[in-house]
Motif scaffolding. Structure first.
Motif, PDB file in Angstrom:
ATOM      1  N   GLU A   1       0.565  -1.215   0.035  1.00  0.00           N
ATOM      2  CA  GLU A   1       0.023  -0.037  -0.036  1.00  0.00           C
ATOM      3  C   GLU A   1       0.750   1.380   0.072  1.00  0.00           C
ATOM      4  OE1 GLU A   1      -2.875  -0.428   3.207  1.00  0.00           O
ATOM      5  OE2 GLU A   1      -2.295  -2.622   3.326  1.00  0.00           O
ATOM      6  N   GLY A   2       0.352   2.404  -0.764  1.00  0.00           N
ATOM      7  CA  GLY A   2       1.173   3.503  -0.520  1.00  0.00           C
ATOM      8  C   GLY A   2       0.352   4.657  -1.319  1.00  0.00           C
ATOM      9  N   TYR A   3       0.940   5.996  -1.515  1.00  0.00           N
ATOM     10  CA  TYR A   3       0.591   6.806  -2.012  1.00  0.00           C
ATOM     11  C   TYR A   3       1.332   7.287  -3.362  1.00  0.00           C
ATOM     12  CZ  TYR A   3      -2.470   7.515   1.884  1.00  0.00           C
ATOM     13  OH  TYR A   3      -3.432   7.471   2.872  1.00  0.00           O
ATOM     14  N   GLY A   4       0.606   7.439  -4.569  1.00  0.00           N
ATOM     15  CA  GLY A   4       1.223   7.604  -5.857  1.00  0.00           C
ATOM     16  C   GLY A   4       1.193   9.390  -5.897  1.00  0.00           C
ATOM     17  N   PRO A   5       1.554   9.850  -7.185  1.00  0.00           N
ATOM     18  CA  PRO A   5       1.581  11.310  -7.400  1.00  0.00           C
ATOM     19  C   PRO A   5       0.316  11.841  -6.931  1.00  0.00           C
ATOM     20  CG  PRO A   5       2.349   9.990  -9.258  1.00  0.00           C
ATOM     21  CD  PRO A   5       1.824   8.992  -8.224  1.00  0.00           C
ATOM     22  N   HIS A   6       0.585  12.860  -6.410  1.00  0.00           N
ATOM     23  CA  HIS A   6      -0.601  13.891  -6.041  1.00  0.00           C
ATOM     24  C   HIS A   6      -1.449  13.208  -4.886  1.00  0.00           C
ATOM     25  CE1 HIS A   6       0.633  15.681  -9.663  1.00  0.00           C
ATOM     26  NE2 HIS A   6       0.294  14.793 -10.132  1.00  0.00           N
ATOM     27  N   GLY A   7      -0.672  12.370  -4.127  1.00  0.00           N
ATOM     28  CA  GLY A   7      -1.423  11.747  -2.905  1.00  0.00           C
ATOM     29  C   GLY A   7      -2.523  10.799  -3.152  1.00  0.00           C
ATOM     30  N   VAL A   8      -2.524  10.117  -4.341  1.00  0.00           N
ATOM     31  CA  VAL A   8      -3.599   9.072  -4.612  1.00  0.00           C
ATOM     32  C   VAL A   8      -3.220   7.905  -3.918  1.00  0.00           C
ATOM     33  CG1 VAL A   8      -4.878   7.883  -6.504  1.00  0.00           C
ATOM     34  CG2 VAL A   8      -4.316  10.281  -6.670  1.00  0.00           C
ATOM     35  N   PRO A   9      -4.031   7.107  -3.137  1.00  0.00           N
ATOM     36  CA  PRO A   9      -3.825   5.906  -2.544  1.00  0.00           C
ATOM     37  C   PRO A   9      -3.957   4.794  -3.629  1.00  0.00           C
ATOM     38  CG  PRO A   9      -5.468   6.861  -1.376  1.00  0.00           C
ATOM     39  CD  PRO A   9      -5.589   7.813  -2.630  1.00  0.00           C
ATOM     40  N   ILE A  10      -3.084   3.847  -3.634  1.00  0.00           N
ATOM     41  CA  ILE A  10      -2.897   2.718  -4.478  1.00  0.00           C
ATOM     42  C   ILE A  10      -2.416   1.360  -3.603  1.00  0.00           C
ATOM     43  CG2 ILE A  10      -1.440   1.930  -6.380  1.00  0.00           C
ATOM     44  CD1 ILE A  10      -0.697   4.702  -7.216  1.00  0.00           C
ATOM     45  N   LEU A  11      -3.258   0.533  -3.917  1.00  0.00           N
ATOM     46  CA  LEU A  11      -3.075  -0.735  -3.162  1.00  0.00           C
ATOM     47  C   LEU A  11      -2.944  -1.908  -4.205  1.00  0.00           C
ATOM     48  CD1 LEU A  11      -5.530  -2.140  -0.409  1.00  0.00           C
ATOM     49  CD2 LEU A  11      -4.906  -3.678  -2.170  1.00  0.00           C
ATOM     50  N   ILE A  12      -1.769  -2.554  -3.887  1.00  0.00           N
ATOM     51  CA  ILE A  12      -1.191  -3.708  -4.826  1.00  0.00           C
ATOM     52  C   ILE A  12      -1.444  -5.142  -4.265  1.00  0.00           C
ATOM     53  CG2 ILE A  12       0.729  -4.446  -6.106  1.00  0.00           C
ATOM     54  CD1 ILE A  12       1.553  -1.305  -5.702  1.00  0.00           C
ATOM     55  N   GLU A  13      -1.869  -6.120  -4.899  1.00  0.00           N
ATOM     56  CA  GLU A  13      -2.076  -7.550  -4.527  1.00  0.00           C
ATOM     57  C   GLU A  13      -1.205  -8.015  -5.192  1.00  0.00           C
ATOM     58  OE1 GLU A  13      -6.690  -7.737  -3.226  1.00  0.00           O
ATOM     59  OE2 GLU A  13      -6.033  -8.659  -4.920  1.00  0.00           O
ATOM     60  N   THR A  14      -0.026  -8.924  -4.911  1.00  0.00           N
ATOM     61  CA  THR A  14       0.884  -9.770  -5.349  1.00  0.00           C
ATOM     62  C   THR A  14       0.899 -11.051  -5.039  1.00  0.00           C
ATOM     63  OG1 THR A  14       2.825  -9.434  -3.621  1.00  0.00           O
ATOM     64  CG2 THR A  14       2.456  -7.778  -5.263  1.00  0.00           C
ATOM     65  N   ALA A  15       1.640 -11.890  -5.994  1.00  0.00           N
ATOM     66  CA  ALA A  15       1.823 -13.275  -5.495  1.00  0.00           C
ATOM     67  C   ALA A  15       3.186 -13.890  -6.061  1.00  0.00           C
ATOM     68  CB  ALA A  15       0.655 -14.120  -6.397  1.00  0.00           C
ATOM     69  N   THR A  16       4.110 -13.987  -5.233  1.00  0.00           N
ATOM     70  CA  THR A  16       5.447 -13.986  -5.474  1.00  0.00           C
ATOM     71  C   THR A  16       6.314 -15.307  -4.840  1.00  0.00           C
ATOM     72  OG1 THR A  16       7.562 -12.833  -5.496  1.00  0.00           O
ATOM     73  CG2 THR A  16       5.974 -12.609  -3.599  1.00  0.00           C
ATOM     74  N   ASP A  17       7.322 -15.656  -5.516  1.00  0.00           N
ATOM     75  CA  ASP A  17       8.089 -16.544  -5.132  1.00  0.00           C
ATOM     76  C   ASP A  17       9.579 -15.820  -4.553  1.00  0.00           C
ATOM     77  OD1 ASP A  17       9.172 -15.957  -7.654  1.00  0.00           O
ATOM     78  OD2 ASP A  17       9.490 -17.868  -8.202  1.00  0.00           O
ATOM     79  N   ASN A  18       9.660 -14.470  -4.455  1.00  0.00           N
ATOM     80  CA  ASN A  18      10.569 -14.029  -4.267  1.00  0.00           C
ATOM     81  C   ASN A  18      10.220 -12.469  -3.614  1.00  0.00           C
ATOM     82  OD1 ASN A  18      12.988 -12.417  -3.882  1.00  0.00           O
ATOM     83  ND2 ASN A  18      14.133 -13.428  -5.419  1.00  0.00           N
ATOM     84  N   THR A  19      10.161 -12.303  -2.248  1.00  0.00           N
ATOM     85  CA  THR A  19       9.414 -11.215  -1.465  1.00  0.00           C
ATOM     86  C   THR A  19      10.530 -10.063  -1.794  1.00  0.00           C
ATOM     87  OG1 THR A  19      10.174 -11.987   0.338  1.00  0.00           O
ATOM     88  CG2 THR A  19       7.795 -12.533  -0.135  1.00  0.00           C
ATOM     89  N   ASN A  20      11.914 -10.484  -1.758  1.00  0.00           N
ATOM     90  CA  ASN A  20      12.829  -9.505  -1.743  1.00  0.00           C
ATOM     91  C   ASN A  20      12.625  -8.516  -3.042  1.00  0.00           C
ATOM     92  OD1 ASN A  20      13.554 -10.013   0.842  1.00  0.00           O
ATOM     93  ND2 ASN A  20      15.370 -11.114   0.366  1.00  0.00           N
TER      94      ASN A  20
END
Length: 241
Positions: free
Chosen positions: A85-104
């Motif tokens: 979760e984070g804030y993009g340009p101009h303070g817009v909230p963005i939430l990202i779902e991921t599926a990974t075999d390498n979290t780093n």
């Protein structure tokens, strides 16, 4: 003639690229489902859902079967699911779902996307007050569909909202929304009623919205496009109007 041909060629390429991304994401969803509940959709509701979603985007049957077979092998790599979760340009909230075999790798990539776009990656749970997780089911509307009657029939499944929308081809599609917790209840109820679900997903619904200019929105969409190109990303949500 030449320009028209190039335009059609570009559209076709984009359509293929979009399908390839969808198939990759669904392949991971199938793999996660098999690891969790086994390779048999009859007894694995998450796998059953993933297969339904694959069929909804015309994922070939042999590709679905191959994904199940690969995930069933003992040495098959597993995927972990993480939300960023984070804030993009101009303070817009963005939430990202991921599926990974390498979290780093995944967190490093996601952080770099935000940083280069002038945004910031936040802590898990920092956007809980903006997004609410909901269960969303879609299926084709029948000619004699009685919406009011269907609403009454689906109350026991935890129905919160039911409406009809048009898909990309202009066909009517029934959309059923329940809480995150009622996903399994509604899935079972729809199956018992013999309703063939086109897609069943857990989606993030924005509770509030950011009003920004078109130019500012373009900056945010550029970041979202970059994030969606990442192979580890399953879904991206924002709250722009």
């Amino acid at each position: 003639m030449g320009r028209a041909f190039e335009f059609r060629k570009e559209r076709k390429f984009k359509r293929w690229a979009k399908m390839a991304v969808q198939f990759t994401r669904l392949g991971k969803e199938i793999a996660i489902a098999v690891k969790e509940g086994g390779p048999h959709p009859e007894t694995n509701s998450r796998l059953r859902t993933a297969i339904q979603n694959g069929k909804a985007v015309n994922m070939p049957k042999d590709r679905i079967e191959a994904a199940i077979k690969r995930a069933s092998e003992k040495d098959a790599k597993g995927y972990e699911e993480y939300v960023y979760e984070g804030y993009g340009p101009h303070g817009v909230p963005i939430l990202i779902e991921t599926a990974t075999d390498n979290t780093n790798r995944t967190v490093a990539n996601i952080r770099s996307y935000f940083t280069k776009a002038g945004g910031t990656l936040g802590k898990t749970g920092s956007l809980d007050f903006i997004f609410n997780r909901k269960s969303i089911f879609r299926f084709d509307a029948q000619e004699n569909l009685d919406v009011e009657e269907l609403e009454l029939e689906l109350i026991d499944g935890g129905l919160e909202e039911l409406y009809v929308e048009a898909d990309e081809e202009g066909n009517d599609v029934v959309v059923v929304q329940t809480s995150f917790e009622d996903f399994g209840n509604m899935q079972r109820l729809l199956e018992e009623k013999g309703i063939e679900v086109k897609s069943a997903k857990l989606e993030r619904i924005a509770l509030s919205h950011s009003s920004i200019s078109e130019e500012e929105a373009a900056d945010v969409l550029k970041l979202i496009d970059k994030i969606e190109e990442d192979d580890d990303v399953q879904a991206v949500y924002h709250n722009m109007d």
